[in-house]
Design a protein around this motif. Sequence first.
Motif, PDB file in Angstrom:
ATOM      1  N   PRO A  11     -20.528 -21.211   5.013  1.00  0.00           N
ATOM      2  CA  PRO A  11     -20.075 -22.298   5.875  1.00  0.00           C
ATOM      3  C   PRO A  11     -20.840 -23.595   5.687  1.00  0.00           C
ATOM      4  O   PRO A  11     -22.069 -23.587   5.537  1.00  0.00           O
ATOM      5  CB  PRO A  11     -20.297 -21.753   7.296  1.00  0.00           C
ATOM      6  CG  PRO A  11     -21.288 -20.663   7.139  1.00  0.00           C
ATOM      7  CD  PRO A  11     -21.037 -20.073   5.789  1.00  0.00           C
ATOM      8  N   ARG A  19     -23.376 -33.928   3.883  1.00  0.00           N
ATOM      9  CA  ARG A  19     -24.040 -33.311   5.024  1.00  0.00           C
ATOM     10  C   ARG A  19     -25.558 -33.400   4.892  1.00  0.00           C
ATOM     11  O   ARG A  19     -26.111 -32.938   3.882  1.00  0.00           O
ATOM     12  CB  ARG A  19     -23.602 -31.842   5.003  1.00  0.00           C
ATOM     13  CG  ARG A  19     -24.344 -30.933   5.894  1.00  0.00           C
ATOM     14  CD  ARG A  19     -24.090 -29.485   5.485  1.00  0.00           C
ATOM     15  NE  ARG A  19     -24.670 -28.614   6.479  1.00  0.00           N
ATOM     16  CZ  ARG A  19     -25.079 -27.393   6.235  1.00  0.00           C
ATOM     17  NH1 ARG A  19     -24.962 -26.861   5.025  1.00  0.00           N
ATOM     18  NH2 ARG A  19     -25.598 -26.672   7.191  1.00  0.00           N
ATOM     19  N   TYR A  24     -30.233 -31.367   2.010  1.00  0.00           N
ATOM     20  CA  TYR A  24     -29.433 -30.658   1.002  1.00  0.00           C
ATOM     21  C   TYR A  24     -29.120 -31.493  -0.234  1.00  0.00           C
ATOM     22  O   TYR A  24     -28.459 -31.011  -1.151  1.00  0.00           O
ATOM     23  CB  TYR A  24     -28.124 -30.171   1.643  1.00  0.00           C
ATOM     24  CG  TYR A  24     -28.347 -29.278   2.847  1.00  0.00           C
ATOM     25  CD1 TYR A  24     -29.004 -28.058   2.712  1.00  0.00           C
ATOM     26  CD2 TYR A  24     -27.935 -29.654   4.126  1.00  0.00           C
ATOM     27  CE1 TYR A  24     -29.236 -27.233   3.811  1.00  0.00           C
ATOM     28  CE2 TYR A  24     -28.156 -28.842   5.230  1.00  0.00           C
ATOM     29  CZ  TYR A  24     -28.811 -27.634   5.065  1.00  0.00           C
ATOM     30  OH  TYR A  24     -29.033 -26.832   6.150  1.00  0.00           O
ATOM     31  N   ASN A  78     -25.274 -18.027  -1.170  1.00  0.00           N
ATOM     32  CA  ASN A  78     -25.840 -18.867  -0.114  1.00  0.00           C
ATOM     33  C   ASN A  78     -24.931 -18.693   1.094  1.00  0.00           C
ATOM     34  O   ASN A  78     -23.852 -19.280   1.150  1.00  0.00           O
ATOM     35  CB  ASN A  78     -25.932 -20.333  -0.531  1.00  0.00           C
ATOM     36  CG  ASN A  78     -26.624 -21.181   0.533  1.00  0.00           C
ATOM     37  OD1 ASN A  78     -26.818 -20.734   1.662  1.00  0.00           O
ATOM     38  ND2 ASN A  78     -27.003 -22.396   0.169  1.00  0.00           N
ATOM     39  N   GLY A  80     -25.324 -19.679   4.050  1.00  0.00           N
ATOM     40  CA  GLY A  80     -25.448 -20.711   5.088  1.00  0.00           C
ATOM     41  C   GLY A  80     -25.974 -20.085   6.373  1.00  0.00           C
ATOM     42  O   GLY A  80     -26.813 -19.176   6.346  1.00  0.00           O
ATOM     43  N   ALA A  81     -25.454 -20.544   7.503  1.00  0.00           N
ATOM     44  CA  ALA A  81     -25.952 -20.072   8.807  1.00  0.00           C
ATOM     45  C   ALA A  81     -25.695 -18.586   9.043  1.00  0.00           C
ATOM     46  O   ALA A  81     -26.417 -17.941   9.807  1.00  0.00           O
ATOM     47  CB  ALA A  81     -25.326 -20.904   9.916  1.00  0.00           C
ATOM     48  N   HIS A  84     -28.475 -15.897   9.027  1.00  0.00           N
ATOM     49  CA  HIS A  84     -29.400 -15.630  10.112  1.00  0.00           C
ATOM     50  C   HIS A  84     -28.883 -14.630  11.142  1.00  0.00           C
ATOM     51  O   HIS A  84     -29.640 -14.174  11.981  1.00  0.00           O
ATOM     52  CB  HIS A  84     -29.783 -16.956  10.794  1.00  0.00           C
ATOM     53  CG  HIS A  84     -30.168 -18.017   9.798  1.00  0.00           C
ATOM     54  ND1 HIS A  84     -31.216 -17.845   8.906  1.00  0.00           N
ATOM     55  CD2 HIS A  84     -29.634 -19.238   9.502  1.00  0.00           C
ATOM     56  CE1 HIS A  84     -31.319 -18.923   8.136  1.00  0.00           C
ATOM     57  NE2 HIS A  84     -30.358 -19.777   8.474  1.00  0.00           N
ATOM     58  N   HIS A 104     -31.191 -20.313  -0.867  1.00  0.00           N
ATOM     59  CA  HIS A 104     -31.142 -21.398   0.125  1.00  0.00           C
ATOM     60  C   HIS A 104     -31.632 -22.675  -0.529  1.00  0.00           C
ATOM     61  O   HIS A 104     -32.679 -22.670  -1.187  1.00  0.00           O
ATOM     62  CB  HIS A 104     -31.976 -21.066   1.364  1.00  0.00           C
ATOM     63  CG  HIS A 104     -31.448 -19.867   2.067  1.00  0.00           C
ATOM     64  ND1 HIS A 104     -30.256 -19.898   2.761  1.00  0.00           N
ATOM     65  CD2 HIS A 104     -31.890 -18.593   2.116  1.00  0.00           C
ATOM     66  CE1 HIS A 104     -30.006 -18.689   3.212  1.00  0.00           C
ATOM     67  NE2 HIS A 104     -30.978 -17.874   2.844  1.00  0.00           N
ATOM     68  N   ILE A 105     -30.891 -23.735  -0.322  1.00  0.00           N
ATOM     69  CA  ILE A 105     -31.222 -25.026  -0.920  1.00  0.00           C
ATOM     70  C   ILE A 105     -32.486 -25.582  -0.274  1.00  0.00           C
ATOM     71  O   ILE A 105     -33.414 -26.027  -0.953  1.00  0.00           O
ATOM     72  CB  ILE A 105     -30.030 -25.998  -0.729  1.00  0.00           C
ATOM     73  CG1 ILE A 105     -28.805 -25.471  -1.479  1.00  0.00           C
ATOM     74  CG2 ILE A 105     -30.404 -27.406  -1.178  1.00  0.00           C
ATOM     75  CD1 ILE A 105     -27.489 -26.162  -1.116  1.00  0.00           C
ATOM     76  N   SER A 106     -32.525 -25.538   1.047  1.00  0.00           N
ATOM     77  CA  SER A 106     -33.687 -26.070   1.780  1.00  0.00           C
ATOM     78  C   SER A 106     -34.723 -24.967   1.971  1.00  0.00           C
ATOM     79  O   SER A 106     -34.410 -23.772   1.850  1.00  0.00           O
ATOM     80  CB  SER A 106     -33.231 -26.599   3.145  1.00  0.00           C
ATOM     81  OG  SER A 106     -32.743 -25.536   3.952  1.00  0.00           O
ATOM     82  N   VAL A 108     -36.055 -22.932   4.276  1.00  0.00           N
ATOM     83  CA  VAL A 108     -35.726 -22.515   5.642  1.00  0.00           C
ATOM     84  C   VAL A 108     -36.978 -22.182   6.461  1.00  0.00           C
ATOM     85  O   VAL A 108     -36.980 -22.316   7.686  1.00  0.00           O
ATOM     86  CB  VAL A 108     -34.740 -21.316   5.652  1.00  0.00           C
ATOM     87  CG1 VAL A 108     -33.335 -21.778   5.326  1.00  0.00           C
ATOM     88  CG2 VAL A 108     -35.183 -20.206   4.706  1.00  0.00           C
ATOM     89  N   ARG A 111     -38.379 -25.019   8.514  1.00  0.00           N
ATOM     90  CA  ARG A 111     -37.427 -25.591   9.482  1.00  0.00           C
ATOM     91  C   ARG A 111     -37.479 -24.814  10.808  1.00  0.00           C
ATOM     92  O   ARG A 111     -38.466 -24.155  11.102  1.00  0.00           O
ATOM     93  CB  ARG A 111     -36.028 -25.607   8.850  1.00  0.00           C
ATOM     94  CG  ARG A 111     -35.992 -26.469   7.567  1.00  0.00           C
ATOM     95  CD  ARG A 111     -34.623 -26.501   6.932  1.00  0.00           C
ATOM     96  NE  ARG A 111     -33.632 -27.078   7.825  1.00  0.00           N
ATOM     97  CZ  ARG A 111     -32.320 -27.004   7.615  1.00  0.00           C
ATOM     98  NH1 ARG A 111     -31.856 -26.403   6.528  1.00  0.00           N
ATOM     99  NH2 ARG A 111     -31.470 -27.540   8.479  1.00  0.00           N
ATOM    100  N   ARG A 115     -34.147 -20.177  11.653  1.00  0.00           N
ATOM    101  CA  ARG A 115     -33.821 -20.091  10.223  1.00  0.00           C
ATOM    102  C   ARG A 115     -34.828 -19.234   9.454  1.00  0.00           C
ATOM    103  O   ARG A 115     -34.682 -19.002   8.257  1.00  0.00           O
ATOM    104  CB  ARG A 115     -33.773 -21.489   9.597  1.00  0.00           C
ATOM    105  CG  ARG A 115     -32.655 -22.342  10.126  1.00  0.00           C
ATOM    106  CD  ARG A 115     -32.528 -23.657   9.369  1.00  0.00           C
ATOM    107  NE  ARG A 115     -31.918 -24.663  10.211  1.00  0.00           N
ATOM    108  CZ  ARG A 115     -30.593 -24.826  10.365  1.00  0.00           C
ATOM    109  NH1 ARG A 115     -29.754 -24.084   9.690  1.00  0.00           N
ATOM    110  NH2 ARG A 115     -30.126 -25.755  11.169  1.00  0.00           N
TER     111      ARG A 115
HETATM  112  C1  DQA Z   1     -28.937 -23.085   4.024  1.00  0.00           C
HETATM  113  C2  DQA Z   1     -29.934 -22.912   5.183  1.00  0.00           C
HETATM  114  C3  DQA Z   1     -29.224 -22.418   6.435  1.00  0.00           C
HETATM  115  O1  DQA Z   1     -30.152 -22.260   7.502  1.00  0.00           O
HETATM  116  C4  DQA Z   1     -28.166 -23.418   6.874  1.00  0.00           C
HETATM  117  O2  DQA Z   1     -27.477 -22.930   7.980  1.00  0.00           O
HETATM  118  C5  DQA Z   1     -27.253 -23.783   5.765  1.00  0.00           C
HETATM  119  C6  DQA Z   1     -27.796 -24.002   4.420  1.00  0.00           C
HETATM  120  C7  DQA Z   1     -29.623 -23.697   2.781  1.00  0.00           C
HETATM  121  O3  DQA Z   1     -29.024 -23.618   1.717  1.00  0.00           O
HETATM  122  O4  DQA Z   1     -30.712 -24.270   2.875  1.00  0.00           O
HETATM  123  O5  DQA Z   1     -26.064 -23.986   5.983  1.00  0.00           O
HETATM  124  O6  DQA Z   1     -28.433 -21.819   3.666  1.00  0.00           O
END
Ligand code: DQA
Length: 144
Positions: A11, A19, A24, A78, A80-81, A84, A104-106, A108, A111, A115
């Motif tokens: 997502p 975004r 990201y 990946n 996304g949310a 978690h 994960h790109i960031s 986590v 953060r 996460r």
């Molecule tokens: C993510 C990290 C997740 O916490 C977040 O909800 C994302 C992107 C990342 O790629 O860093 O949608 O998966």
Amino acid sequence: MPKRILIINGPNLNLLGLREPDKYGLQTLESVNDDIAAEAAKLELEVGFFQSNSEGALVTAVQDAFYSDDTYDGIILNAGAYTHYSIALRDAISAIKIPVIEVHISNVHAREEFRHTSVIAPVCSGTIIGFGTKGYKLALHSFL
Ligand code: DQA
């Protein structure tokens, strides 16, 4: 025969480039996928791509990568949310017998607290976190 790897994005990753670029980056998903395809060609891997904002569609994509006529040798995911809290996605990963690499790109872990937990990590083969969109290409190397 080259190994076939499926790249799955969950997502909001369709909004890459638009975004929260501070987290990201500025690259679109299409451009990230082009880079992954170029790296895969160098490594003699074949890649497929799938993105959905829906949990059920992601579960089905994971299942189909192993239990269908169009199978893969591994998945780069990946989630996304959903990472978690999606037990359904975790169960789908447990149900298949090919390696899944979590990306994960960031970073986590730098953060919000929520996460820091990944319910899928224990059933994935490995995790690549915090290297930006380069992480997908790094994950490809695990299939060599
Ligand atoms: C993510 C990290 C997740 O916490 C977040 O909800 C994302 C992107 C990342 O790629 O860093 O949608 O998966």
